[in-house]
Design a protein around this motif. Structure first.
Motif, PDB file in Angstrom:
ATOM      1  N   SER A 109      -4.659  48.180  68.470  1.00  0.00           N
ATOM      2  CA  SER A 109      -3.811  48.489  70.490  1.00  0.00           C
ATOM      3  C   SER A 109      -4.244  49.538  70.647  1.00  0.00           C
ATOM      4  CB  SER A 109      -2.486  48.669  68.996  1.00  0.00           C
ATOM      5  OG  SER A 109      -2.633  50.290  68.420  1.00  0.00           O
ATOM      6  N   PHE A 147      -3.009  46.785  63.214  1.00  0.00           N
ATOM      7  CA  PHE A 147      -2.365  47.198  64.321  1.00  0.00           C
ATOM      8  C   PHE A 147      -2.960  48.669  64.894  1.00  0.00           C
ATOM      9  CE2 PHE A 147       0.955  50.357  65.571  1.00  0.00           C
ATOM     10  CZ  PHE A 147       1.162  49.615  67.256  1.00  0.00           C
ATOM     11  N   LEU A 158      -0.328  47.042  59.659  1.00  0.00           N
ATOM     12  CA  LEU A 158      -0.563  48.240  60.046  1.00  0.00           C
ATOM     13  C   LEU A 158      -1.701  48.397  60.620  1.00  0.00           C
ATOM     14  CD1 LEU A 158       2.131  50.127  61.171  1.00  0.00           C
ATOM     15  CD2 LEU A 158       1.626  51.469  59.302  1.00  0.00           C
ATOM     16  N   LEU A 208       2.128  44.195  67.754  1.00  0.00           N
ATOM     17  CA  LEU A 208       3.806  45.364  66.718  1.00  0.00           C
ATOM     18  C   LEU A 208       4.285  43.419  67.334  1.00  0.00           C
ATOM     19  CD1 LEU A 208       4.335  48.129  66.365  1.00  0.00           C
ATOM     20  CD2 LEU A 208       5.305  48.554  69.031  1.00  0.00           C
TER      21      LEU A 208
END
Lengths: 361, 665
Positions: free
Chosen positions: B302, B298, B295, B322
């Motif tokens: 991201s 990410f 996470l 994701l």
């Protein structure tokens, strides 16, 4: 081809290593299932004995610890062992299929993604990079001599053209861009650059050739902004205001908001609409005033980020309203008492002669 | 320069090696999951595959470094992130100071851990080893595929430009050379725990031996993560120039959540190893910890967060990450849901016991993870779903996190003094009386000396001293200090198992960090003022004289240097230099604060923008701030001490001790 030899060799080595790994019989095979657990228990037992001998554990404690250990071993032995079901042994066929798969995926994927013919080009080994501190004039001289020998060197022209522009050698730049277009293909960017060089060479006036190039660039690429901006500027300069208004609007229609050229284009449009005269500033000041009031109301009602407060203080300072700026600064300090939260706001305010009230520890 | 020249193919060789590693990982995954039951051959092949992946990714990584060092601007990544004038160290660290390169670093660490399992995992049962390596290969294949298909670091440019665009100047710092590799080693290390958990769930092999295999890996990753976070905190402190050491920035939270979960995992794995209890929970935590690492990746990769850490701002990449996240985490939890009910719980114990204390630790840590997670994700979700932008700031985190940590710290010293299975809480409390008294005395003393400006400060200090002295009390108790002759006692002290030292050291470090946080929060002073060269300012007894100001060119930047002379309250002067740099290639400015350490405290000077002749100067006095990082380093050191202990012992019922203890207490 040389690269492909290396690549295939590496793949072959990796596959061979995997193939022979399957035949090796050195590890786990001699280690019975319980061996790891047994060695662990032996370690613990030795630890207890050592502690007993060193007087860290009493006789009673040691006995109890050994009892605990024995119970643990019994429990583990009683557990159903994992029968390693070799129902599906890894045969030769799937292993080979896997290796072929690896080779196929690798070579196929590299053929798509890689550039096997493109060599590395460390800066020190590149002829156009004379030294770490690049002397532009010197570098250009070297490239020029190369280009004399080999006038079809597209890369040399591509490097030298923007350098000419940089050095204000506009006629040479135009010549270089012409050569690039001859050697490659007339893209919108190249045509615009050539037009730019031509216009600069004639002190900003657009020759028919330049305008033609710009129109060709704009026509070939419906979203090409720079060529449209130059066309609009040229029409404005030529005092063809109705056409200029349309051209500016064309360019502005391509804006997604926030581009660096936006303000220039808006001003250009205003000038064209106003018959060549920059519009008076009253309306603008009024508009700024309204925006500032709006921002101030919102910040005092809902609060806001430090950036917004900074914007407000700056706006008041620009408008010359020092009292309001001071008031806004005080509010901002109250909202963000920690100095590091306020960032450059302090710098701006103190630099403009405002005072920091409150919030000092 | 012909393509046939051997020296000139290194970039493409690296590209090819990365693709080959991807192919091996992908086929290993399929083969591993299909043939894991088939005994030794598959384990051997997968081990070899893991080693090959490591070697190949190392080649790819080396090729990138080579291209950066030689300023090879035919590599797009080097064009975008390097500059020929950059110092060598920053050329190298520039490789991972960007999205694509940092993914390669991530993968390199992933395959390093995979190769370590292959090398050290020879005693593992074949089926477990095969499943662990197959899962590890799955992760490698997923992330290598993501890199190759959406963020290929080996993209080339033709014709190659003569100069690069330089690296974000904030990232041109020694901190960048060290911080991400450490942090990634921590993040990625937990992939081993994850792979072990998946292997356990598939094979059904969940016993004490499992915990014994997993714990060193969890410990190793935890050490790296602790050091990485500490380093990052100190880096932000001196490089970003705000004088803060923790901002509850989503990126910081992203690294902090796996740390909290990993800390919980270390403690629960201890229970599983010693008492065969908390098995399902430990498996669950292994999955959670690595999921939080993913996470974190990410969030940072991201482009969801806009901060100095966000290099990627391409939404497609975000969507692919994701999807990867959903696949890995979702798959793991589906497997968990499917298998967990068939696992047998074991090891009974009373609520008041070492196990009970460790469960309490886990409860608080897990809740803290939840609180940080909500605070980090809620604004993002709200923004995504309704378009409303809110910011969850430090007050939320300080309040919820503080409220959760206070009781945890309060009971922390009891834990190590309780016996396994069932314990005597009164007995433990008696042994802690000395520590409590010392803590109260120290708090009163410091509060009186320091002058208390925040009402909660003495409570915080009390908590910090209590944890630190409690850890010492445990060592004193186990060496029977004061109850037997001193020599004998010292002999016992140094004969204690390393794990005992490790526990005490880690808890002591925790106390030290708490003390640093409380002291610096309570007694920090700051001054923002304008100074001309020749003028002086005063703060907390320190006199700061602004000597002069000059412009000095650096290797790839221009520096505005302010020179100061600081007179400490106890006399003695020191020179300090704060500067603002403007980087030539990007035109971006950075602020380099001047930091001077006095004992455990620091004076922090920052030069603002010059205005004509005046300069805005910010001065902070940060009492005992270094304790924050020193405590964290002690914790990491404790992890190292624990790793060196090869002796794993079952819990000896310590109740028996009473018969031997002298009745003096």
């Amino acid at each position: 081809m040389f690269f492909w030899f290396i690549a295939i060799a590496i793949t072959a080595i990796a596959c061979t290593a995997l193939f022979y790994a399957a035949g090796r019989r050195v590890v786990n095979v001699d280690v019975p299932e319980m061996d790891d657990a047994n060695s662990h228990f032996r370690l613990v037992l030795a630890g207890i004995d050592a502690d007993l001998a060193a007087g860290k554990l009493g006789e009673v404690e040691a006995q109890a610890a050994k009892g605990e250990l024995a119970r643990e071993m019994l429990r583990l032995k009683a557990e159903p062992r994992h029968v390693v079901a070799s129902a599906k042994g890894l045969g030769q066929a799937p292993l080979l299929a896997g290796l072929v798969g690896i080779a196929a995926v690798t070579l196929g994927l590299y053929a798509v993604l890689g550039s096997p013919d493109l060599p590395s080009q460390p800066l020190a080994g590149r002829p156009e990079a004379v030294s770490q501190s690049i002397d532009l004039e010197d570098a250009i001289a070297r490239i020029e001599s190369q280009l004399t020998d080999n006038p079809d060197d597209l890369r040399g022209w591509t490097v030298i053209a923007p350098a000419y522009l940089e050095l204000a050698r506009y006629a040479d730049a135009a010549r270089a861009y012409r050569r690039i277009i001859e050697l490659s293909a007339p893209t919108a960017d190249l045509q615009t650059s050539l037009a730019e060089a031509l216009m600069l060479a004639s002190n900003g006036a657009g020759s028919p050739e330049a305008v033609e190039l710009l129109r060709a660039a704009a026509a070939s690429e419906p979203t090409h902004v720079l060529s449209r901006l130059y066309i609009a500027a040229e029409l404005t300069r030529a005092e063809d205001y109705p056409a200029a208004v349309t051209a500016w609007q064309d360019a502005l229609a391509l804006s997604k908001g926030g581009e660096p050229w936006l303000i220039t284009a808006q001003q250009g449009l205003a000038v064209a609409q106003n018959g060549g005269v920059a519009p008076a500033n009253d309306g603008e000041a009024e508009m700024i005033g309204q925006m500032v009031t709006g921002l101030a109301n919102r910040l005092s009602a809902d609060g806001g980020t430090v950036e917004e407060w900074t914007q407000l203080v700056r706006a008041y300072l620009v408008l010359g309203d020092t009292d309001s700026a001071q008031a806004a600064y005080d509010d901002a300090v109250a909202a963000y008492p920690q100095a590091f939260d306020r960032g450059d706001l302090d710098t701006l305010a103190l630099g403009a002669g405002l005072t920091l009230n409150g919030a000092q520890p | 320069m012909a393509p046939g020249d051997g020296d000139t193919v290194s970039i493409e060789l690296g590209h090819f090696a990365l693709i080959l590693a991807f192919a091996i990982a992908a086929i290993s995954t399929v083969g591993g999951y299909v043939y894991w039951r088939s005994g030794q051959r598959i384990a051997l092949v997968l081990s070899q595959g893991a080693v090959l992946q490591f070697v190949l990714v190392a080649v790819a990584f080396a090729a990138l470094i080579q291209a950066f060092v030689t300023s090879d601007f035919s590599l797009l990544l080097a064009v975008n992130n390097s500059h020929s004038l950059k110092p060598l160290l920053f050329k190298i660290s520039g490789v991972w100071g960007n999205h694509e390169g940092s993914l390669v670093l991530w993968i390199f660490i992933l395959v390093s851990f995979g190769a370590m399992v292959a090398a050290f995992g020879r005693r593992l049962p074949d089926d477990l080893l095969a499943l662990v390596l197959a899962t590890q290969s799955l992760l490698t294949a997923a992330f290598t595929g993501f890199t190759l298909f959406t963020s290929n670091p080996f993209e080339r440019v033709f014709p190659a430009p003569l100069q690069g665009n330089d690296l974000n100047p904030v990232l041109q710092d020694i901190g960048l050379a060290i911080h991400p590799p450490l942090l990634y080693a921590g993040y990625v290390g937990f992939s081993i725990c994850f792979s072990f958990a998946i292997a356990a769930l598939i094979s059904g092999r969940i016993d004490q031996a499992w915990a014994r295999w997993v714990r060193p890996w969890a410990m190793l990753s935890w050490i790296f993560l602790t050091l990485g976070i500490t380093m990052g905190s100190y880096w932000a402190y001196y490089e970003l120039g705000w004088g803060g050491w923790w901002f509850w920035d989503p990126v910081e939270n992203a690294s902090f959540m796996p740390w909290l979960a990993g800390t919980a995992l270390l403690h629960s794995a201890l229970v599983m190893e010693k008492r065969n209890a908390l098995k399902i929970w430990t498996i669950f935590l292994s999955i959670i910890t690595f999921s939080l690492s993913l996470l974190g990746t990410f969030l940072v990769r991201s482009g969801i967060l806009t901060s100095v850490h966000t290099f990627a701002s391409d939404p497609t990449r975000g969507m692919v990450i994701l999807a990867l996240l959903a696949l890995v985490i979702g798959g793991a939890f589906a497997l968990f849901a499917f298998r967990a009910s068939s696992l047998r719980q074991g090891g009974l114990f009373a609520p008041v016991s070492r196990e009970g204390a460790l469960i309490l630790n886990n409860l608080f840590l897990a809740t803290a993870v939840g609180a940080v997670l909500v605070g980090t994700l809620y604004p993002l979700l709200l923004d995504a779903l309704t378009g409303t932008t809110i910011s969850v700031g430090a007050p939320f985190f300080n309040l919820t996190f503080g409220a959760l940590m206070a009781p945890l710290l309060l009971v922390l010293p009891f834990g190590p003094l309780l016996a396994w299975k069932r314990a005597d809480v009164v007995g433990a409390a008696q042994r802690l009386i000395g520590a409590a008294a010392l803590a109260i005395f120290a708090t009163i003393l410091i509060s009186a000396l320091g002058g208390v400006s925040i009402s909660l400060a003495p409570l915080g200090l009390l908590l910090g001293f209590w944890v630190a002295f409690g850890a010492v009390a445990e060592l004193a108790e186990r060496s029977k200090l004061g109850r037997i002759p001193l020599g004998e006692s010292l002999r016992r002290l140094f004969g204690l198992p390393r794990t005992a030292w490790s526990t005490a050291l880690a808890h002591f470090g925790m106390g030290v960090t708490v003390l640093g946080i409380v002291a610096t929060t309570a007694w920090e002073t700051e001054l923002v003022t304008t100074l001309n060269p020749g003028e002086t300012a005063e703060l907390s007894g320190y006199t700061v004289a602004f000597d002069d100001f000059q412009q000095v060119p650096g290797p790839n930047y221009l520096s505005d240097e302010g020179h100061f002379t600081v007179t400490a309250p106890g006399g003695g002067t020191r020179e300090m230099m704060a500067d603002r740099r403007t980087y030539v290639a990007s035109g971006m400015p950075t602020t380099e604060a001047a930091i001077e350490t006095y004992g455990f405290s620091q004076l922090y000077l920052q030069l603002g923008e010059p205005l004509d002749d005046t300069h805005v100067v910010r001065i902070w006095h940060k009492p005992y701030i270094t304790l924050i990082w020193l405590g964290a380093i002690l914790m990491a050191l404790a992890g190292v001490v624990s790793l060196t202990d090869r002796k794993h012992r079952v819990g000896a019922p310590q109740r028996a001790r009473k018969t031997l203890a002298s009745p003096a207490e």
